[in-house]
Design an enzyme around this catalytic site. Structure first.
Site, mmCIF file in Angstrom:
data_model
loop_
_atom_site.group_PDB
_atom_site.id
_atom_site.type_symbol
_atom_site.label_atom_id
_atom_site.label_comp_id
_atom_site.label_asym_id
_atom_site.label_seq_id
_atom_site.Cartn_x
_atom_site.Cartn_y
_atom_site.Cartn_z
ATOM 1 N N CYS A 12 28.919 2.748 -26.787
ATOM 2 C CA CYS A 12 28.000 3.882 -26.625
ATOM 3 C C CYS A 12 28.199 4.919 -27.730
ATOM 4 O O CYS A 12 27.237 5.446 -28.282
ATOM 5 C CB CYS A 12 28.178 4.519 -25.244
ATOM 6 S SG CYS A 12 27.505 3.482 -23.919
ATOM 7 N N GLN B 47 34.416 5.882 -21.452
ATOM 8 C CA GLN B 47 35.032 5.849 -22.783
ATOM 9 C C GLN B 47 34.511 4.664 -23.601
ATOM 10 O O GLN B 47 35.251 4.028 -24.351
ATOM 11 C CB GLN B 47 36.553 5.807 -22.663
ATOM 12 C CG GLN B 47 37.185 7.140 -22.316
ATOM 13 C CD GLN B 47 36.965 8.198 -23.407
ATOM 14 O OE1 GLN B 47 36.866 7.905 -24.584
ATOM 15 N NE2 GLN B 47 36.863 9.453 -22.980
ATOM 16 N N SER B 48 33.227 4.364 -23.471
ATOM 17 C CA SER B 48 32.649 3.229 -24.187
ATOM 18 C C SER B 48 32.606 3.470 -25.694
ATOM 19 O O SER B 48 32.017 4.442 -26.160
ATOM 20 C CB SER B 48 31.230 2.979 -23.674
ATOM 21 O OG SER B 48 30.536 2.108 -24.541
ATOM 22 N N ASN B 49 33.213 2.551 -26.445
ATOM 23 C CA ASN B 49 33.113 2.594 -27.906
ATOM 24 C C ASN B 49 31.722 2.186 -28.358
ATOM 25 O O ASN B 49 31.209 2.687 -29.356
ATOM 26 C CB ASN B 49 34.125 1.630 -28.529
ATOM 27 C CG ASN B 49 35.536 1.958 -28.125
ATOM 28 O OD1 ASN B 49 36.018 3.052 -28.377
ATOM 29 N ND2 ASN B 49 36.203 1.008 -27.476
#
Ligand SMILES: *Cc1c(COP(=O)(O)O)cnc(C)c1O
Length: 328
Positions: free
Chosen positions: A79, A75-77
């Site tokens: 990325c 859930q990387s913002n």
């Protein structure tokens, strides 16, 4: 390029607005708290990485890159915003994400897929350990890849947040200066840049990072990494400045059960800000940082005479992926 400046591509809407959290401050019974809305940068539902990517991707274009590679958690913002920035600049994008492909695609991951990037699942490796092999393969296939570091936290990304302090200075010339700027700190570029910008603009305020992740990056403590990045960024842009451990205020009291494990602290902060101000926080970063700020006010560590700016760093798309973990 002149001294103290770097090339930039426009990817978002700046300056981001500042609001006074009147209901929220009254409810807490503490100091006046304002919020800097970097969740409204515009790019792919916003966030602090937009600032960094404006400079990092300018560097990628200068180097003739055709493919962007970066890494993060499922859930990387970072990325998600990198995927969106690459789409806007018509560059290919490869994401190296920690974990396994989930059956339910939601939140940031859904947006990564909409932006059409290629996803490599890396299991336990959520901090880019597998990037090198992917870069080699891209090169063998005749591509010119450019690696955006974990969280966009190199000298270029940190520089973007020194610039953000100048933006803040221009927005707040005729008001009481802030005593504290509080925000979520993770890969350290935001904090390093704010520390540098605090010195450049003579803002003289306490830059208080709330550590949201107890794992260290490359076995080095986050505060040491931040100090090193402040010094290297100053050198990179050719400005003088003396920085010591005292400049790095990193509060690790709120890491709880670790990265992305949502508890009461985050749930209370998220629901309280939503119900008092209708502003949404995220479960992993800003919810934890605001939970920390609430606790610091209640414990008297920050008192009623202070004037606090909470820097909202974004992340709200992750709310949907954590729907079942929040206590509502
Ligand atoms: C990346 C991120 C942060 C932390 O910023 P760093 O520069 O990595 O320390 C904070 N909040 C959100 C929502 C983020 O995505």
């Amino acid at each position: 390029m002149s001294k103290g400046s770097l090339d930039k591509v426009s990817l978002g809407f700046f300056p981001t607005p500042i609001e006074k959290l009147t209901n929220f401050s009254n409810k807490l019974g503490g100091p006046q708290i304002s919020i800097k809305r970097d969740d409204l940068t515009g790019l792919a539902l916003g966030g602090n990485k937009t600032r960094k990517l404006e400079y990092i991707l300018a560097d990628a274009l200068n180097q003739g890159a055709d493919t962007i590679v970066t890494a993060g958690a499922t859930q990387s913002n970072h990325c998600r915003q990198t995927a969106a920035a690459a789409a806007k600049l018509q560059l290919a994008c490869h994401l190296v994400l920690g974990g396994e492909e989930p059956t339910n695609v939601n939140g940031n991951l859904l947006l990564d897929k909409i932006y059409g990037c290629q996803i490599h699942w890396a299991g336990q490796h959520r901090k880019g350990e597998d990037i090198e092999g992917i870069v080699e393969r891209l090169k063998s296939a005749g591509k010119n890849p450019y690696v955006v570091p974990y969280g966009g936290s190199n000298e270029i990304g940190a520089f973007a947040f020194a610039e953000a302090m100048k933006e803040l200075q221009l927005q707040t010339t005729d008001q009481e200066p802030y005593t504290h700027i509080v925000f979520a700190s993770s890969s350290g570029g935001t904090q390093a840049g704010l520390i540098l910008g605090n010195k450049i603009t003579d803002a003289n305020c306490q830059i208080v990072g709330i550590n949201i992740d107890k794992d260290e990056i490359n076995q080095c403590a986050l505060d040491e990494q931040i100090l090193r990045l402040v010094k290297n960024t100053a050198k990179y842009i050719g400005i003088d400045g003396h920085f010591t451990e005292k400049d790095v205020i990193l509060n690790s009291n709120y890491v709880g059960a670790g990265y992305g494990v949502v508890g009461e602290l985050e749930s209370e902060a998220i629901t309280m800000l939503a119900r008092q101000e209708s502003i949404l926080l995220d479960p992993v970063y800003t919810g934890r940082a605001m939970g920390g700020l609430i606790h610091m006010v209640r414990s008297g560590e920050i008192n009623a005479n202070d004037n606090v700016l909470f820097w909202h760093t974004g992340g709200t798309p992750a709310l949907f992926a954590y729907a079942n973990e929040l206590s509502l």
